[in-house]
Design a protein around this motif. Structure first.
Motif, PDB file in Angstrom:
ATOM      1  N   LEU A 203       0.805  -1.216   0.000  1.00 36.20           N
ATOM      2  CA  LEU A 203       0.000   0.000   0.000  1.00 36.20           C
ATOM      3  C   LEU A 203       0.844   1.274   0.000  1.00 36.20           C
ATOM      4  CD1 LEU A 203      -2.724  -1.022   2.637  1.00 36.20           C
ATOM      5  CD2 LEU A 203      -2.845  -1.174   0.143  1.00 36.20           C
ATOM      6  N   TRP A 204       2.155   1.120  -0.002  1.00 35.71           N
ATOM      7  CA  TRP A 204       3.017   2.307   0.029  1.00 35.71           C
ATOM      8  C   TRP A 204       3.374   2.693  -1.410  1.00 35.71           C
ATOM      9  CZ3 TRP A 204       4.480   5.353   4.110  1.00 35.71           C
ATOM     10  CH2 TRP A 204       5.454   6.327   3.850  1.00 35.71           C
ATOM     11  N   ALA A 205       2.876   3.853  -1.840  1.00 36.54           N
ATOM     12  CA  ALA A 205       3.126   4.297  -3.210  1.00 36.54           C
ATOM     13  C   ALA A 205       4.507   4.928  -3.314  1.00 36.54           C
ATOM     14  CB  ALA A 205       2.065   5.315  -3.629  1.00 36.54           C
ATOM     15  N   GLU A 206       5.179   4.672  -4.411  1.00 37.43           N
ATOM     16  CA  GLU A 206       6.489   5.279  -4.634  1.00 37.43           C
ATOM     17  C   GLU A 206       6.332   6.804  -4.694  1.00 37.43           C
ATOM     18  OE1 GLU A 206       9.303   3.745  -4.490  1.00 37.43           O
ATOM     19  OE2 GLU A 206       8.227   1.867  -4.166  1.00 37.43           O
ATOM     20  N   GLY A 207       7.237   7.472  -4.025  1.00 38.15           N
ATOM     21  CA  GLY A 207       7.165   8.922  -3.972  1.00 38.15           C
ATOM     22  C   GLY A 207       6.510   9.453  -2.716  1.00 38.15           C
ATOM     23  N   ARG A 208       5.821   8.575  -1.964  1.00 33.93           N
ATOM     24  CA  ARG A 208       5.217   9.018  -0.707  1.00 33.93           C
ATOM     25  C   ARG A 208       6.314   9.254   0.320  1.00 33.93           C
ATOM     26  NH1 ARG A 208       0.642   9.235   2.214  1.00 33.93           N
ATOM     27  NH2 ARG A 208      -0.682   8.447   0.534  1.00 33.93           N
ATOM     28  N   LYS A 209       6.218  10.374   1.032  1.00 36.37           N
ATOM     29  CA  LYS A 209       7.254  10.731   1.999  1.00 36.37           C
ATOM     30  C   LYS A 209       6.847  10.449   3.439  1.00 36.37           C
ATOM     31  CE  LYS A 209       9.170  14.371  -0.973  1.00 36.37           C
ATOM     32  NZ  LYS A 209       9.486  15.819  -1.094  1.00 36.37           N
ATOM     33  N   HIS A 210       5.557  10.511   3.723  1.00 36.08           N
ATOM     34  CA  HIS A 210       5.112  10.335   5.097  1.00 36.08           C
ATOM     35  C   HIS A 210       3.931   9.369   5.135  1.00 36.08           C
ATOM     36  CE1 HIS A 210       7.604  13.774   6.132  1.00 36.08           C
ATOM     37  NE2 HIS A 210       7.012  14.464   5.170  1.00 36.08           N
ATOM     38  N   PRO A 211       3.783   8.625   6.226  1.00 31.66           N
ATOM     39  CA  PRO A 211       2.610   7.755   6.357  1.00 31.66           C
ATOM     40  C   PRO A 211       1.329   8.581   6.333  1.00 31.66           C
ATOM     41  CG  PRO A 211       4.284   7.209   7.997  1.00 31.66           C
ATOM     42  CD  PRO A 211       4.710   8.497   7.366  1.00 31.66           C
ATOM     43  N   PRO A 212       0.267   8.045   5.775  1.00 33.09           N
ATOM     44  CA  PRO A 212      -0.997   8.784   5.721  1.00 33.09           C
ATOM     45  C   PRO A 212      -1.645   8.875   7.094  1.00 33.09           C
ATOM     46  CG  PRO A 212      -1.323   6.557   4.958  1.00 33.09           C
ATOM     47  CD  PRO A 212       0.153   6.706   5.186  1.00 33.09           C
TER      48      PRO A 212
END
Length: 386
Positions: A203-212
């Motif tokens: 569920l972790w998209a590339e480019g995401r910097k912080h947990p939702p």
């Protein structure tokens, strides 16, 4: 005799007891039923309220009830007490003549626990989804069952332009999908997690910097449909074909996909079982489709019985029975499913309830399992009488 004395919109299966389900109606009374014995086993009334939706916790021991006033309650069936009551938003105004809340202002339209029971989501007529952290372990004794820490609000989903009327969790308990009366289909983070945890779940998209954060809108590409724990949405890839030709989208109230516990085993995937989509319509029908239904105007079979719009339909935990509720007719119909007919054609089978319970042979042709009302014979797929 105690029964549904006003409009009936809500039904939910007990996830651990295949013969048990619950209903709730606008009189403020809710019920627990034994499907096999066809008897009521528990009922309670919430005074000066209208019950609009109902859901079981995954453990089967707590029942959440949504109210037209914008509030909600949780009843613990082990300790026979209310474990939580809250109004997340502004309470609804009340009709000056009847004193009853005005549902379309702030009422709770739908609610569901995530698969692990750690989060409860409530969809509201105020266009928001409210998220609550749940601590099931505190329900083990009566002293803690109504503790303020049992249910704690952790976020809300903001983005719909109309009332939220359908909710589904994914299997991980992290993601939500929702529909509104404006036919919007949005995705949300219902629960957060560490980067590593979300990566492990894919569920972790590339480019995401912080947990939702809980309540954040999911902007990554749509998740593959097989990852959803339930599917009630009338929008989305696996249900593209469930609106019959000539029917307006808003005439389909909800769909329900079987749990995959009772269907025939798939030869190429022994761990999987065939599934069926049921749809409830404003024309008093329950429609049955193969799952997924991805072609325009997918073939279906229609089942009559209600004299009003069918507001809701659900599969019981073992997929052996289906329960539909008919809104203004205040009736619930129980249907039996003959899974052994799948692959040979549609078929019907009433459960063993007595000498008058008879099975009807399936007609020729291929298709998903057919439904039949408990204890009575039903028309054939061709429309003739059997």
């Amino acid at each position: 005799i105690i029964g549904h004395s006003e409009r009936l919109d809500a039904v939910a299966p007990n996830p651990v007891k295949p013969d048990q389900f619950a209903t709730a109606c606008y009189s403020g009374r809710w019920f627990v039923w034994d499907a096999r014995q066809r008897q009521m086993t528990l009922t309670r009334e919430i005074e000066n309220e209208q019950a609009t939706c109902i859901a079981y916790a995954p453990t089967g021991d707590e029942i959440a009830i949504g109210l037209a006033s914008g509030g909600w309650k949780v009843y613990n069936t082990t300790h026979l007490t209310y474990a939580k009551q809250s109004t997340p938003g502004r309470p609804s105004n009340r009709n000056s003549a009847t004193g009853l809340p005005i549902l379309e202002e702030q009422g709770i339209a739908c609610l569901k626990y995530c698969p692990n029971g750690l989060t409860l989501a409530l969809g509201s007529y105020d266009q928001l989804i409210y998220l609550y952290d749940v601590k099931p372990e505190l329900a083990s004794n009566e002293e803690n069952v109504s503790s303020a820490q049992r249910y704690r609000r952790i976020g809300k989903c903001v983005g719909h332009s109309a009332s939220v009327i359908r909710l589904d969790w994914d299997r991980s308990g992290k993601l939500l999908q929702s529909n509104s009366t404006a036919n919007e289909h949005l995705y949300w983070w219902g629960r957060s997690g560490t980067e590593q945890e979300l990566r492990d779940l894919g569920l972790w998209a590339e480019g995401r910097k912080h947990p939702p954060k809980p309540g954040d809108q999911l902007t990554e590409p749509q998740r593959e449909y097989s990852q959803w724990h339930t599917w009630s949405s009338i929008l989305g890839f696996p249900v593209m074909g469930v609106i019959p030709k000539g029917m307006a989208l808003e005439k389909m109230n909800v769909v329900a996909v079987s749990n995959g516990t009772g269907g025939p085993k798939e030869p190429d995937h022994p761990g999987r079982r065939g599934q069926v989509i049921l749809g409830s319509t404003d024309f008093g029908d329950v429609l049955a489709f193969n799952y997924p239904a991805v072609i325009d105007g997918a073939p279906f079979h229609r089942y009559d019985g209600h004299s009003s719009f069918v507001k809701n339909v659900c599969w019981l935990a073992d997929d052996a029975r289906v329960v539909s509720v008919g809104g203004a007719d205040r009736a619930m119909l129980q249907w039996a499913v003959r899974w052994e007919a799948a692959g040979k054609g549609f078929g019907y089978k009433a459960p063993a309830l007595g000498t008058n319970a008879r099975a009807v042979p399936p007609p020729q042709g291929a298709g998903p399992a057919k439904l039949g009302k408990d204890g009575e014979r039903t028309p054939a797929a061709t429309g003739g009488a059997q």
